[in-house]
Structure formats: structure tokens, C-alpha cells
Motif scaffolding. Sequence first.
Motif: not given
Lengths: 753, 264
Positions: A111-113, A115-116, A156, A159-164, A166-167, A234, B222, B224, B226-227, B238
Motif C-alpha cells: 500500500d502507498l501509505i 510504503l511512504k 523504487i 517509478s514510485a508515486p509522488a508521496p513515496i 519525496i520520502s 512538489l 490496493g 501501489v 509503480f510508474d 501530496d
Amino acid sequence: MADNPTDSGGPAAAADTNSSNSPKTLSVAEQLEQLNAARKLVLEQPAYYDRIVKGVLPIIGPNAALPLRRWGAEFLAESLATPVLSTRDKENLVIAVLDTLRSLLEGVGEDLIVLKACVGAAASAYPVTLRWIIHNSYYAEPWEQMTAIKSRILNIWDSAPAPIKISCIKFAQRVVLAQTASNGMEQKYNGLDVSLNMIPPNHNLLDPRHLEAEATGLLDRMLGVLQDNSSNALMVDATLNCLSILIRTRPSTSNRIINAILNFNPLKLATMSPMTPTTRMHVKSMEKTTRMFLTHLIKRDPANPFNGRIQQYLERLMRAKAELLDDARKRALSEQGYPMDAKRQKVEGAVPFVVPPLGPGPHSLASVFTLTNNAGLQAFDATLIPAPLAAKISIRALATISPAVIDAAINGVRDRLAALYAAGASDAAAATAAVAPSVLNPATAPLGVDDDDDDYEPDLTPAEDTEQILNKLDNAPPEVPLEEENHEDSAALALGPFKLPSPPATDADSASKAVPSLATRLFELLPHLKESAGRKKAGFNRLAGSQDDRDWFATVIIRLATRGTSNLSGLFPSERALIKQEDGTVRPGLGDAIREILYNHVFEDWRRNIDTAIAWLTEEWYCDQVAKATAAGNGASLQMHYEKWALRVMDGFINYITAQDKLLTRFLAEIPELTRPLLGKLKVLCEDPTTVQLALTSLLYLVMTKPPAKELALDMVGEIWTEYEDARPLAAKYLVKYRPGWIEAQLSRSNGN
Amino acid sequence: MTTEHSSPVSMDTNGAAGPSPAQNGQQNEPPFRLKFCTVCASNQNRSMEGHLRLSQAKYPVISFGTGSLVRLPGPTITQPNVYKFNETSYDSIYKELEAKDPRLYRMNGLLNMLGRNRSIKWGPERWQDWQIGMPRVKHEKDLGSQGMEAGVPDIVITCEERCWDAVIDDLLMRGSPLNRPVHVINIDIRDNHQDASIGGSAIVDLADSLNKVACEERERVGPVAFDSGSAAGRATFDERVPEVLAAWQERWPDLPATWTLSWF
């Protein structure tokens, strides 16, 4: 973002539950409730951190329900970052959680949260682990864990989404921080102080060169976002806002970082795409963040060699920003419903401009020049507009108005005036006739004509300056009729005018007699004024006598003495020419009387009043110069005051000077002109071996800092060298330096003699 | 994507985020609440108005001032009333001013403001002296303290550009030891009672808008992606902050806003 505290359940019980590790029978909600209670307990009692963090690990692992994993990851991030525990206290904790962190990070489809938070936790864990490994090289496993976590995060990152992402940037920053050499300027907490300096060269797990190379690579990767001139605010902000500590405490990084920033253009996005509110927010954010960052650098390190370039960059940025964002600001202003719109529409409407003729009846000057029909605008008091603004508006209007309109306006006003004249002549109405000539005062009338912008209502007053009004008032007939009316109304009640008898005329003689007491009374005020609050360094902007303290009044007295009466030639026949009595004795004028008392005042406490003395002598010198300049024409003989009083002041204190009195140096440096007799007084000091040095260093100071007096001062050093045997060694030192060959010439001459 | 979704995830069962134990009644009670921090110069007027309004809207909130001292208007412009941060309570300031000149300080609204403030928390706190991340467990009586126990907000809202500057500069100086991102937003609010009140409403509006987006992110479950190029629909909290702020700015054009992402 650990949150959601709940109140239920005793903290102690929760801790027990966690440590006894039997959650299988509980629902997720119940477990979260207990976990929150446990979190509350550690926040209150940091001593429980070790126990509770280790206790929750089995509950939050990769196989737990999502809410538990989220809670767990955020709790780990929070616990590893807490400032409550020292780095040493955290070591235990970090080593224990690495395994869980790694498995969460490597979990497939995480999950995103989660991972972040895990990347954030890893950033906190990294320096702690490194420090532990430095001291415990025998146990490789935690370092292997950490290395695996690091490579996972670096994998990662892109390729990770933004919140990850920046972490990940922050994680990389902590790796760079830990693996470059420190200058020891950082605060020693939260692992900020872990650096390459701590790693011994012969460590069996850590190779400093390898670690440093890795840090260099990571820093380049971080700076990539700036080098590519990313328009993602960001990422740019997240990067910029963590670079400060690297520049300040890791010298090897600062050149590359500053260069990357100076080549970055935060406004690029604004030039590339149309300005939507969101892009605007991005551009503004990047610009402001870059600017804050650089300002911060200049402020914290004023000696940085980059500061010049940074300053240039900032100025360029400000200009570019003004160009790009300001027109947006103007647009925003007009959108807010300022009356600008209405004005533009009217102008563009191209309605033929007609000046309506004035109707019958008396008219004010203002109404003659009023070109608008709008009642509201006619009532507007244009005097409310400050004069400079009114001038600006007028110039603006004149510059943009079409010639046709201005011609129409001028002709319209001319027609009106012609009509008025005609009416005035035919009606022969005395009142109107009296007003009309002043109305047509050619000095004022044309000034009103530019107000043909129909939004701007002209008014008589701003067309004239104060001088003109005063002149007019002077020429106006006295308002006798008005007074007469009043007299008629209130004749019975009015008192007759009361006049004080005028004082007897003062002749020169009685004025001169009054001088001493006048001067004494001036000084009576001085002790009652408050102390001057230190010397302010306002430079040329200082306004003499702008405060109500002693300095102020001293200034008043000094000016009275030096120039106060010089213009009253009738009463005090020129200060510059002494008043000669018939019997031939000389009686001092007011100026000299004040000078005498001023002199006594200075020497009541000369060390404290030396500033007053300097101010006084400066004024004397100034007035002498002014008098010289004016007398040059008429060839009158003058009496100069400056040198006379400067000598007296010198004489006054020279005998009290001690070896430590820097005041002498200051006095000589600050009085406006030095003469030979003045410097000659210094010889007195050379008779006393303790003050020889003071005299000579004062002269040296003049040589070094007062070019006009340099030769004079060197002459004096020469004289001292000749006349005072004791002073020779020191005087010789200065002479050798500033007049090479002089001593030899003296010696050979005396030998020749 | 909307908050009206009836909690699709089990995590909502702990939606107890609200401070009141009876949270089941409201359907649209958000399952998650962002934590806020309001900042102005003296931690008296604008930040405290924001503090009050956010706590009334049930957000966890703390507040600070960035000035060197707490400055309140006095009888003339050159005689302000000056107090130390962290050492003076709102109550003591209230009592002192009331004793000095009750009429003046009632007329200019200071007593009213201080009376409000003393019911919110003990006294003005200085941003620069704040130990970020120190548990705030001794602040149970403060409004908005519930949920702020860990002492780390998600969003900092300053009420004046120079406070924003001070906050950013201070965060740069601290060196981001906590590795925790924080959105720092400035809203220019003039320092008077009326504008502070308008600013308070604007702050709550912004908080609601941000919180809605944060809830949407948390509701999404779900793996993440990636890409995925972060398609608009999947944009994260964010990323959406500037977008939310821009939309908010359209609603509040008189309160110019600035934003950055910084680090604790």
C-alpha cells in the motif's frame, strides 16, 4: 501519520496485550484500539518504547491486515524519529525493527501509505544503523538488512508515486549526510551528526571511499530534479528543503548543490504553459522556495564565496518574477471588480466628446472646468487625491488621450469662458465681475485643462500650489465687509480689541548689557533635559537636534553662538566685527558670551562633553568658511573663531591628558581642520615620558587616516624628533616608514654643522 | 473518489478519529483528520482564531508565533504591551491589561481576544522554541489537543508572509531530523479582529478541502501502481495540495496564498 487516539483501555493493559502477543482472537478494530492505547503510553512514558515497539512488530508485519500495516508503518516512522530518545537509545530499537521494515518494503503490491511511512522510517534508521555498525563490526546482519532496504528504496525511487518519491529523496539525503565528511557544525541529535568522519579507515564492513562515492552518486541523483529543470513543484520543494544542512555541514557537497540551484530556473514553467491557477501555484511555490533557500544560505553564511553569484541570481529572479507574475496580479485585481473596467469601456466606446455649455446663473471655477455629466463624479472632492498622485494621473491621462478629445475639451472650456465673459459684461453684476478676473488668472487656469478625462473632476485647489494661494491671499482685499457685519450683530457684546503695550525699543547698548544673562539662561535648561541615548550612527542622514535630549539643546546653543546673530546686523553689528565701544574697550556680543559659557560647560566634564566640543568646533569652522565666502566679495575684515577656540579647547584639556586617553586621538581626527599651532600643543605631551606615545600615535593616526593633515602631522613628528630626545625611538620608527631618508638628512645636516 | 463513499475499507472501523466517543451518528464524519498547526506573529489573534475554528471543526491543531516577543497594542503606537513567549499565560495578560485600563482594552477588543485565547490554551508559544515531535501529552485541556499527542502536524498554516519565511528558514536551520514531510502554506491575513475572523473561515475551508483529498487517498486500497505516470484520478494527496490550494484561492481571492513542501 499515526493518529486516531482512543481513550478506552488502560495503557498498562494495552502494553501487556502487546507484549504477550495474543491478538488472534481480536478484531482489527479492537486491535487498533489497543495499539492506540499503547502508543499513548509510550508518548507519556518514553521508557516503554523498547518494549512496546518490539511488542507490536508481530502484529504489524507484512501479513497483517492493511489498517494494522498502515498503523504499524506510521508508528515505526514516528518512533524512530522521536526526539525523546537519544541516538544511543534508538540503536536497540532500530536493529530490532529492520527485519519488519525490510519485509514491508519488499512486500509485493504494498500500500502507498505503508510504503511512504516505511521509507521515512528507513531514513531515520539509516544513520543509527551506520553508527551501530561502526562500533559493532563483528555483527554483519543489520548492515546487510540495511543495505537491502537501501537498494530497494533506490530501486523504487524513480517509478514510485509522488508521496513515496519525496520520502525516497529524503532517504537519499540522509544517506548522503551520513556518508560525507562533516565540518562538525550540525546539531548532535537525531543522527544528524553521523558522518564519514566516524568511520575508521580499516573497518571490516565499511569502506569509507566506497561509501563516499555512493553518496556522491546519490547527491547527483537528487540534484537531477534541478538539473532537468523539473516543473514539478512538489519534487523541487522536497529536494530544496532538505539541502540546507548538506551545504552547511558537509563542505564537499556545497559546490555542486549551489551550482545546480544557480542553474535552475524556477520560473521556467511559467514561460512554457498557459497560466492556470494550479500552474501559478506551482511556479510561485518553486520561485519562493528557491528564493528562501538562497536567502537562508546568505544569512547563515555571510562569508560564503558564492554569495555574490547568489545575490545576482536572486536579483535576476526577482525581475523575471515581476515580469511573469505581475501581469497576472493586475489581471487578478481587475477581476476583483475594481472600477477599472468601467473606465476602460467608456474610453473604448468612442462616443464623440462634447462639452455641454454652462447654463445661466453664477458658476464656480470648478464648474467651468467640469466636463463630466455624472453627478456622483461632480460631487467628488478631488482635493482628496494627494498632489503627487494627481500629477501622475494627469500626466498619464495627457499621454494617452487623443488630440481630438483634448482639442474638444479646450474649445469647450474656452467657449464656456467666453460665454461667461459675455454674460458678465452684459449683466454687469459686480460680484461676478469681481470673481471673473481671478478666475482667469493665467497662472492657474491652464493647469486645470488636462482634466478632460471624464473620470477626473478638476478642482481649483490642487491646480495651485501653496505659494500661489498665499500670494493670492496677500493680494486679496481685507475682509472688512465680513467684520463689519459681525460688528453689527454683536456690537453690544463685543469687547474692544486689547493690545499689550509694546516693549520699549531695544538699542544696541541695552541689548549688549542683556547678553550675559541671556546666555546664562540658555544653559539653565541643559541639566533638566534627559541624557542623550548614546551615539547613533546615522551618518549623513543624521538630523541635528531631532531629539529632545541634551544633544539637541547643545546643538541649538552651538548654532546660536556660531551663526545665531550674524544676520541681525542692526542689533548686534556683525559678530564678525567686534562691537567697539566709544571708550575703545571691546564688549563681547551674544555669540562670544555664549561661547564663553559653552567653553566652561565643556570643561565641567570635558571627557563626557568632548562630543559637544567637537560639534561646536565643527560649526565654528563651517561658519568661518561661510563668512569667508560672503566676505570675499565685499572685502570686509573678518574675525575668525575656529582656530582661536580650537586652541583654547586644546589648551583646556591637554594638561589633563593621561596615557590612556584615546579621546585626544579622536578629537584630533574629528575636528574639521588642523593647523600647525594646534598640533604644536602636542609637544606639551612629549615632555612627559608617559604621554609621548599617545602624542605620537595620535599623529600616526592622522598620517594614516587624514590625508589633508598628513604632511602637517609628519612635520610635527619631525619636530618632536628634533626637540625631544626621549621621543626619538618612536618618532624615528614612523619617520622611517613615512619619510624615508629624512632622518639621515637631518643627521648629516647636524653633523655638517 | 468522493467522501460520501460508505467506508469501503475496514480501516474505517477505527474512524474514531473524532474526539467525541459517539462517532457513529454522523454519516459524513471523515474517517481521517489531518493535523494542523497555525502560525502568526504573536500567537494571539490570527493563529488563535484559526486554532479555535479548526478545533471547533474537530481537527487536531496547535498554534505558534514567530515573533521575538508577544506584542499587543498599548495606549499609543510607541508603547506596545510586550510579553515573553512560553512564560506568560493568556490569563495573566488579560488580568494585567484589565487592571491597566479596562476601558481602552475592552474598546480595542484585546480583552475579548485574550478571554477567548485563555479558553483555548495556556499561553502563547514560540515557533522557534518548539521541539517538533516532543509528545504533547501535558496539553489535554487545550482545544484541538486530541490527536496532536505526538506533536507533529501534517499542515502548517501561517497567516503572514514574514511568518512563512520565518518558519521555512527555521525548518532549514533545524536540518529536517524527523524525515517527515510537511506542507507549509501561507495565507496573508491582515492583523485585525475582523480580518482574522474572515481568515478563520478561510482556514477551515482550506482544511476541509485538504482533508477531503487526504481521505480519498486513504480510502484507496490496493497495490501501489509503480510508474503509472500518476494519472489525474490516481493523483495522491501530496500532489493535489497545490491544486486544492489553487481552487481555494479562486474562492478566496483576497487572501493570497503560498505553499511549499518542507521537512520536519
